[in-house]
Each structure stands twice: as structure tokens, then as C-alpha cells.
Design a protein around this motif. Sequence first.
Motif, PDB file in Angstrom:
ATOM      1  N   ASN A  31      36.076  45.856  33.480  1.00  0.00           N
ATOM      2  CA  ASN A  31      35.813  46.844  32.431  1.00  0.00           C
ATOM      3  C   ASN A  31      34.878  46.266  31.377  1.00  0.00           C
ATOM      4  N   GLU A  32      34.077  45.291  31.767  1.00  0.00           N
ATOM      5  CA  GLU A  32      33.117  44.668  30.874  1.00  0.00           C
ATOM      6  C   GLU A  32      31.704  44.875  31.406  1.00  0.00           C
ATOM      7  N   LYS A  33      30.761  45.096  30.500  1.00  0.00           N
ATOM      8  CA  LYS A  33      29.369  45.356  30.895  1.00  0.00           C
ATOM      9  C   LYS A  33      28.802  44.217  31.717  1.00  0.00           C
ATOM     10  N   GLU A  34      29.131  42.983  31.361  1.00  0.00           N
ATOM     11  CA  GLU A  34      28.589  41.818  32.058  1.00  0.00           C
ATOM     12  C   GLU A  34      29.569  41.242  33.076  1.00  0.00           C
ATOM     13  N   GLY A  35      30.661  41.918  33.337  1.00  0.00           N
ATOM     14  CA  GLY A  35      31.646  41.415  34.289  1.00  0.00           C
ATOM     15  C   GLY A  35      31.087  41.370  35.703  1.00  0.00           C
ATOM     16  N   THR A  36      31.466  40.342  36.472  1.00  0.00           N
ATOM     17  CA  THR A  36      30.971  40.178  37.835  1.00  0.00           C
ATOM     18  C   THR A  36      32.114  40.241  38.835  1.00  0.00           C
ATOM     19  N   LEU A  37      31.775  40.620  40.061  1.00  0.00           N
ATOM     20  CA  LEU A  37      32.775  40.679  41.120  1.00  0.00           C
ATOM     21  C   LEU A  37      33.309  39.292  41.435  1.00  0.00           C
ATOM     22  N   GLU A  38      32.419  38.295  41.486  1.00  0.00           N
ATOM     23  CA  GLU A  38      32.876  36.941  41.782  1.00  0.00           C
ATOM     24  C   GLU A  38      33.777  36.410  40.666  1.00  0.00           C
ATOM     25  N   GLY A  39      33.507  36.822  39.417  1.00  0.00           N
ATOM     26  CA  GLY A  39      34.379  36.432  38.318  1.00  0.00           C
ATOM     27  C   GLY A  39      35.747  37.072  38.427  1.00  0.00           C
ATOM     28  N   ALA A  40      35.778  38.345  38.841  1.00  0.00           N
ATOM     29  CA  ALA A  40      37.053  39.052  39.016  1.00  0.00           C
ATOM     30  C   ALA A  40      37.862  38.425  40.147  1.00  0.00           C
ATOM     31  N   LEU A  41      37.177  38.082  41.250  1.00  0.00           N
ATOM     32  CA  LEU A  41      37.871  37.422  42.361  1.00  0.00           C
ATOM     33  C   LEU A  41      38.422  36.077  41.920  1.00  0.00           C
ATOM     34  N   GLY A  42      37.644  35.332  41.156  1.00  0.00           N
ATOM     35  CA  GLY A  42      38.097  34.037  40.675  1.00  0.00           C
ATOM     36  C   GLY A  42      39.329  34.139  39.794  1.00  0.00           C
ATOM     37  N   GLN A  43      39.386  35.180  38.974  1.00  0.00           N
ATOM     38  CA  GLN A  43      40.546  35.366  38.105  1.00  0.00           C
ATOM     39  C   GLN A  43      41.815  35.602  38.926  1.00  0.00           C
ATOM     40  N   ILE A  44      41.677  36.392  40.005  1.00  0.00           N
ATOM     41  CA  ILE A  44      42.837  36.656  40.865  1.00  0.00           C
ATOM     42  C   ILE A  44      43.272  35.390  41.591  1.00  0.00           C
ATOM     43  N   LEU A  45      42.301  34.609  42.076  1.00  0.00           N
ATOM     44  CA  LEU A  45      42.636  33.351  42.739  1.00  0.00           C
ATOM     45  C   LEU A  45      43.367  32.417  41.778  1.00  0.00           C
TER      46      LEU A  45
END
Length: 452
Positions: A255-269
Motif C-alpha cells: 500500500n506504498e507508492k514505492e513498495g516493491t514485490l520483492e520487498g513484500a516477499l522479503g517481509q513475509i520470509l
Amino acid sequence: MIAHLISIGNELLMGDTVNTNASWLGQFLYERGIQVSEVHTITDAPEQIKSTIQQALKGADLVISTGGLGPTLDDVTKKSIAELFGVDMRHEPRVEEHIKELFRRRNLPYSKSNQGQSLVPENAELLFNVSGTAPGMLFKEQNSLLVVLPGVPHEMKHLITTQVAPRLQEWGGLNVLETRYLKVAGIGESHLADYWLRDIEASLNEHTDLAFLPSTGQVRLRLTARGKSRDEARSRVEELCSKIQYQLGNLIYSNEKEGTLEGALGQILSQSGYRLATAESCTGGLMGHLLTETPGSSAYVQGGIIAYDNAVKMNELGVEARILEQKGAVSAEVALQMAKGVAERLGVDCGISSTGVAGPGGGSLDKPVGTVWLGFYTPEEHFAVRAEFSHSRSLNKKRSVITSFEILRRCLLNIEELPYNLQKVYPASSATMNQTQKGAADTSIRGDSLHS
């Protein structure tokens, strides 16, 4: 308020200079509730300057021109505007003294050409330019505002933010605008609009907007609300945001303008305590590159192996020679063994792999260019999926990475549906493999179904 933008300069039309001013102005005005309905890029010809400005004043509340205010003979914007309005030029001593001081500080000679920059049309309100030699000007004509600015980007931005915006506020042209961004991957733009958000789109009104901004394998949703106050605009955009979040749930990865898919995956990991390793053939290291672009990725990325040659697949990942010989490198079996092999050899919980025909050559009837097998190995599952993308090598690599990241993200969140309705193919020895899963080896997604 409706705005037209006019960019003046032969260099823009010839491609010598990239027109960044128009895009910056468009965003600046949009964020303040002003709609840019037209953008014109024109030559330095006086007649075209006059006719374009005259036409724009008839159709817009605000007209902003940039360029053509320099000291040389090809800078004719001021003279053209004076002729358009039928006025003479006036001298601005303050501007002349400012220019002379700039030249003195830089140890440069002051010439007659520079002196001409201190002349402005008689009916202009001066916009003093402390950042350069060309002043800006403001005209109130035909119930519209005409703002004339230098084409040098940092000078234009300074005048807009410090002098033009306050005048627009006084003129009653600015609304308060609030914007939110939501991002999804693995859902095409049209499918997202038609099947997920159709009712929400139908409920929009003059105070709210929803824009679909697609990129490779992903869609960014821009939510906008306007109001007379900050609280009013914020309340409207947050209500719209809540509706979409309720509808899409965990399919939203940021939900962030600069958010990335790889960053979201990393957070879940990180949250799960898992570490990840990559085994890449057709993506050539792009998985590892994007994963490690996120600061702090060392907390969940163990490493990777670029197994481009079959010998590397066998020696470093334990892929069986007979599988490569019987099935070929681009196959479910190889993707499965690559994903499991890299996880076991690097001692991590999760492994992902890629093997495919990146193109533009090398395809066959059963494995055309763009065919990619992606493998996944997690504590809960071991499977592969087949996708068919495009004839573009670079797009195939990027789509493979985006698709693999989104599949792994969904698996770790226990989301059953895979991107683009891809099907899981399990190892032949897996007890969970049923007839439907066996048939899934022939299921693929065509590149023309993807939105980029």
C-alpha cells in the motif's frame, strides 16, 4: 480548474532535449486538484506560439508555457506574447540589476542580449526569478491565467512552487487532494477491473478517482480524492481504500507508492523465519539481483546459483543427467530438481528456480520461445508451474521473476489461487499428485493474456 501545458522549443521536437517539464507540471498540478487536459509541444515559430496560446486560453482556466525566454534570437516567446496582446515591452530595472550581479559573481561579460531579458510585456505581472536570468510572467486574459516560465527545469520548478502556487490558491483554483496507492501482481489489468473492482468503479463520483497503472506482471492502483479541506479529502480516499482492500485482501502486496514485490516477499520470509535460495537458468541472476536490492535482505536471502549450462545444473544442483536427456532442460522435472537442489545444498527452507526459452531464438513446437518452467520448494510444498510469455528476451526474464516472486508470496500466505490461473505440477513420486495435477503439465498461460 482545467489546465493546458505548452512546451516551446525546436530542441524538444527534434529529440535533443527530453521534455521533463510537462510530466513534472502534470504531476504537480494533479496533486493540487487541477486537471491537465492538453499538452502541446511546439516550435519556436512566433505565429505558432501566438495561435497555440490563443487557442489554449479559450479552452482552459490555466495555461502554462515553458521555454523560449533565453537571451538569443531564437527565444521569441516574450515578443510573440506581446504581439498577441497588442502591447509594448517595459523595462524591469530590478531584473537587469539581478542579471548583472549574477554575471559579476561568475566573472562573465554582460552583453546586449542579456539586457533584453529584463524586458517584459506591459500587461505582465512579473515573477521574479532568483534562480536564473529569465523572469517568469503571469497574465490575466479572457477569464484565464497565462503563466509563462523559463524552460530550465530547476528555474521553472522554483517559480511554480514559490510564486505560482500561492497565486492559484488566492484565485480559488486549488483543491486539497489526497492520493493512495495499492499494488497487486499476477492479475491482468482488465481482469482486475472487470471481475474484482467493477462495482467499486461504478460507485466513484466527482470527488474520487481510481486509475489502473499497469507494468510488467503488476498493476498499481492510484486512488485519489478531492475535498475543500485536508480532512475531507483524506476521509474520502481512505473510505475508497478500505473498500478495495476488503475486496482484494492479501492479493495486495503493498500500500506504498514505492513498495516493491520483492520487498513484500522479503517481509513475509522474515516474519516466517524462512531463508531463500535461488537457482536460475533463463533469468540469469535477475532473481537474486532484485531480491538483494531491498535493504536488509541478508536476513532472508542465503544465496543463489546461476545454472545456465546443464553441467552446472548437474554438478551444483544435483539435477539428474537422465532427466536432462529425457525431458530437456526446459521441463517441470528440471525446475523441480533445481528448486529442491539449491535449497538443500545451501541449507535453507525455500528454493525457487527458473528454466526456459528466453528467446528470441531456440524455441520448438512443444517449447516455443517464451516457455518457462518455474520451480518451488518450501517446507509445505514442492511443485513447478509452466508459463508462456512473449518473444522478448528481456520481458521473458522479468516476467519470470515477477511471477515466481508472486507465486511464492501467495504460497507462504496460503492463498490457493495462483497468478493467471497457473497450475501446480508436483513430482511424479508425490503422494499428493492426482489426475488433475498430472494433466496440469499441459496448462500454460499465453503472453497475450498478460498486461505490461
